[in-house]
Design an enzyme around this catalytic site. Structure first.
Site, PDB file in Angstrom:
ATOM      1  N   ASN A   1       0.822  -1.079   0.122  1.00  0.00           N
ATOM      2  CA  ASN A   1       0.051   0.197   0.089  1.00  0.00           C
ATOM      3  C   ASN A   1       0.827   1.274  -0.185  1.00  0.00           C
ATOM      4  O   ASN A   1       1.890   1.426   0.606  1.00  0.00           O
ATOM      5  CB  ASN A   1      -1.090  -0.018   1.177  1.00  0.00           C
ATOM      6  CG  ASN A   1      -0.299  -0.356   2.546  1.00  0.00           C
ATOM      7  OD1 ASN A   1       0.536  -0.990   2.733  1.00  0.00           O
ATOM      8  ND2 ASN A   1      -0.979   0.167   3.606  1.00  0.00           N
TER       9      ASN A   1
ATOM     10  N   GLU B   1      -2.728  -4.778  -3.073  1.00  0.00           N
ATOM     11  CA  GLU B   1      -3.269  -5.453  -4.191  1.00  0.00           C
ATOM     12  C   GLU B   1      -3.422  -4.747  -5.839  1.00  0.00           C
ATOM     13  O   GLU B   1      -2.851  -5.337  -6.577  1.00  0.00           O
ATOM     14  CB  GLU B   1      -4.919  -6.058  -4.026  1.00  0.00           C
ATOM     15  CG  GLU B   1      -5.071  -6.807  -2.760  1.00  0.00           C
ATOM     16  CD  GLU B   1      -5.226  -6.000  -1.507  1.00  0.00           C
ATOM     17  OE1 GLU B   1      -4.767  -4.986  -1.308  1.00  0.00           O
ATOM     18  OE2 GLU B   1      -5.836  -6.634  -0.835  1.00  0.00           O
TER      19      GLU B   1
HETATM   20  N1  THU Z   1      -5.162  -1.727   2.657  1.00  0.00           N
HETATM   21  C1  THU Z   1      -4.597  -2.677   1.610  1.00  0.00           C
HETATM   22  O1  THU Z   1      -3.629  -2.337   1.062  1.00  0.00           O
HETATM   23  N2  THU Z   1      -5.350  -3.687   1.330  1.00  0.00           N
HETATM   24  C2  THU Z   1      -6.266  -3.985   1.897  1.00  0.00           C
HETATM   25  O2  THU Z   1      -6.618  -5.375   1.402  1.00  0.00           O
HETATM   26  C3  THU Z   1      -7.000  -3.448   2.937  1.00  0.00           C
HETATM   27  C4  THU Z   1      -6.414  -2.227   3.061  1.00  0.00           C
HETATM   28  C5  THU Z   1      -4.610  -0.524   2.897  1.00  0.00           C
HETATM   29  C6  THU Z   1      -5.217   0.737   2.727  1.00  0.00           C
HETATM   30  C7  THU Z   1      -4.625   1.533   3.421  1.00  0.00           C
HETATM   31  O3  THU Z   1      -3.353   2.202   3.129  1.00  0.00           O
HETATM   32  C8  THU Z   1      -4.433   0.916   4.737  1.00  0.00           C
HETATM   33  O4  THU Z   1      -4.405  -0.471   4.349  1.00  0.00           O
HETATM   34  C9  THU Z   1      -5.457   1.056   5.889  1.00  0.00           C
HETATM   35  O5  THU Z   1      -6.687   0.959   5.273  1.00  0.00           O
END
Ligand code: THU
Length: 130
Positions: A39, A52
């Site tokens: 992320n 993802e």
């Molecule tokens: N996030 C992801 O990268 N993937 C997921 O499946 C759930 C949430 C990230 C988005 C944000 O940067 C952080 O987790 C908190 O929501």
């Protein structure tokens, strides 16, 4: 390298200074190659991207559009399920029986298929005009 190891490694690179919630994703494409993403948050919060989405972008940039397996890991008490938007993004590049393993850094794993994660997905057939 296993998908678990790849996702675990890339999670360390996540840029998440606002949520302090680091996520790593790894997917195996039809060729067998593994693509990873983490992320990447932004001070303008909605501009952040999920792990993802990063892994999918890496796969497509490498010239592949079919994935066969997905692994997502985060440091949460229970396995993190992909957000709604990511479920649609994953469904674009995988058949319904593709296994998505959701894991915690503590060792808990949960496996669901893409079809289970996104029943009633919006698919290309919906774009047909009558
Ligand atoms: N996030 C992801 O990268 N993937 C997921 O499946 C759930 C949430 C990230 C988005 C944000 O940067 C952080 O987790 C908190 O929501």
């Amino acid at each position: 390298m296993t998908l678990k190891d790849a996702a675990t490694d890339v999670r360390q690179k996540a840029y998440a200074p606002y949520s302090n919630f680091q996520v790593g994703a790894a997917l195996r494409a039809a060729s067998g190659a593994v693509y990873v993403g983490c992320n990447v948050e932004n001070v303008a919060y909605p501009e952040g991207t999920c792990a993802e989405a990063g892994a999918i972008a890496a796969m497509v940039a490498a010239g592949e559009t079919e994935m066969t397996e997905v692994y997502v890991i985060a440091g949460s008490p229970m396995p993190v399920t992909p957000c709604g938007g990511c479920r649609q993004k994953l469904a674009e590049f995988g058949k319904g029986d593709v296994r998505v393993t959701m894991a915690t850094t503590g060792g808990v794993e949960q496996v669901m298929t893409l079809a289970e994660l996104l029943p009633g997905a919006f698919v290309p057939a919906h774009l047909a005009r009558d």
